[in-house]
Scaffold this active site. Structure first.
Site, short mmCIF file in Angstrom:
data_model
loop_
_atom_site.label_atom_id
_atom_site.label_comp_id
_atom_site.label_asym_id
_atom_site.label_seq_id
_atom_site.Cartn_x
_atom_site.Cartn_y
_atom_site.Cartn_z
N LYS A 32 0.85 -1.18 0.00
CA LYS A 32 0.00 0.00 0.00
C LYS A 32 0.88 1.23 0.00
CE LYS A 32 -2.45 1.65 3.71
NZ LYS A 32 -2.28 3.10 3.77
N ASP A 59 -3.40 4.32 -2.00
CA ASP A 59 -4.35 4.78 -0.98
C ASP A 59 -4.34 6.32 -0.93
OD1 ASP A 59 -5.91 5.03 1.30
OD2 ASP A 59 -4.31 4.43 2.67
N LYS A 61 -7.32 8.23 -1.37
CA LYS A 61 -8.62 8.69 -0.81
C LYS A 61 -9.15 9.96 -1.48
CE LYS A 61 -7.69 6.87 3.86
NZ LYS A 61 -6.24 6.61 3.86
N ASP A 64 -13.66 14.98 -4.33
CA ASP A 64 -13.79 16.28 -4.99
C ASP A 64 -15.07 16.22 -5.83
OD1 ASP A 64 -13.21 18.81 -6.27
OD2 ASP A 64 -11.10 18.45 -5.83
N THR A 119 -11.38 5.83 10.73
CA THR A 119 -11.44 5.32 12.12
C THR A 119 -11.04 6.39 13.13
OG1 THR A 119 -9.32 4.30 11.62
CG2 THR A 119 -11.21 2.84 11.72
N ARG A 211 2.89 -1.23 10.85
CA ARG A 211 3.98 -1.34 11.82
C ARG A 211 4.29 -2.75 12.34
NH1 ARG A 211 1.46 3.66 14.81
NH2 ARG A 211 -0.29 2.69 13.73
#
Ligand code: C5P
Length: 232
Positions: A32, A59, A61, A64, A119, A211
């Site tokens: 990603k 990614d 996002k 518009d 989130t 991570r």
């Protein structure tokens, strides 16, 4: 595409990213690329990683007006990413325009996913900042249904939501889920997490892991552990 583990390459330079990816000699992970790396290095980073044999979830996002998103998606489609995404809050017409822009002259296109609610947004933000007076679970599900209506392939959501999204939108509607941690690992800033094995049980189609792999002393072993827990 079947179930797979996607590594979130949250690095700030191409050099750091390639140093990390060079460790993976046997199995080339699905990666990603987020805003940080893309804005630092530009579209060339996508071409380079693709050339090295990785599948790519870009990614970025997008959000518009429909015409702008349509044109931007046509540019991303030419980069040959495997998955791209946008915010479902851009509305159904924006998602439909995005799909149009993404579709190449030969009819092929990358998979298109919608982010429902980030989130980092909680119930208080929803009510006080966005003036949405509905429970978060209803909003997430409604946005997922809008994405399906618009013809998208799935959503990015918490593994805790994967089951209800599949129940409402069908089992072929993809759920790509971050917030993954090993049972014996650090949570970091993630609050609602699942192990790769639990995400598999919950029906996630792809897990996004950052991570627990990138900060591990042995990233290849950590990645292979994710693969074993999620796909075996
Ligand atoms: O390091 P960690 O495993 O927490 O990384 C998760 C990745 O998934 C990060 O790139 C993060 O931005 C992304 N993400 C997330 N939660 C979302 C959407 C994306 O953690 N709802």
């Amino acid at each position: 595409m079947g179930k797979d583990v996607i590594i979130a390459c949250d690095f700030s330079s191409a050099e750091e990213t390639f140093r990390f990816l060079d460790r993976f000699t046997e199995r080339k992970p699905f990666v990603k690329i987020g805003m940080e790396l893309f804005y630092a290095e530009g579209p060339e980073i996508v071409r380079e990683i693709k050339k090295r044999g990785h599948r790519i979830f870009l990614d970025l996002k997008l959000h518009d007006i429909p015409n702008t998103v349509k044109k931007a998606m046509a540019v991303l489609s030419a980069l040959d990413a495997d998955i791209v995404n946008l915010h479902a809050s851009g509305t159904v017409p924006m998602m439909e325009a995005a799909l149009e822009g993404l579709t190449r002259p030969d009819g092929t296109r990358p998979l298109l996913l919608a982010v429902t609610q980030l989130t980092s947004t909680d119930q208080r933000h929803l009510e006080e900042d966005l003036l949405i007076q509905r429970p978060m679970a209803d909003v997430v599900l409604h946005y997922a249904e809008n994405a399906r209506k618009a013809g998208l392939d799935g959503v990015v959501c918490s593994p805790l939501e994967a089951e209800t999204v599949h129940a409402a939108c069908g089992k072929d509607f993809l759920t790509v889920t971050p917030g993954i941690r090993f049972a014996d690992g650090d949570l970091g800033d993630q609050k609602r997490v699942m192990t790769p094995a639990a995400a598999k049980e919950a029906g996630s189609d792809y897990i996004v892991v950052g991570r627990p792999v990138t900060a591990s002393p042995d990233p290849v072993a950590a990645y292979m552990r994710c693969i074993r827990e999620f796909t075996d």
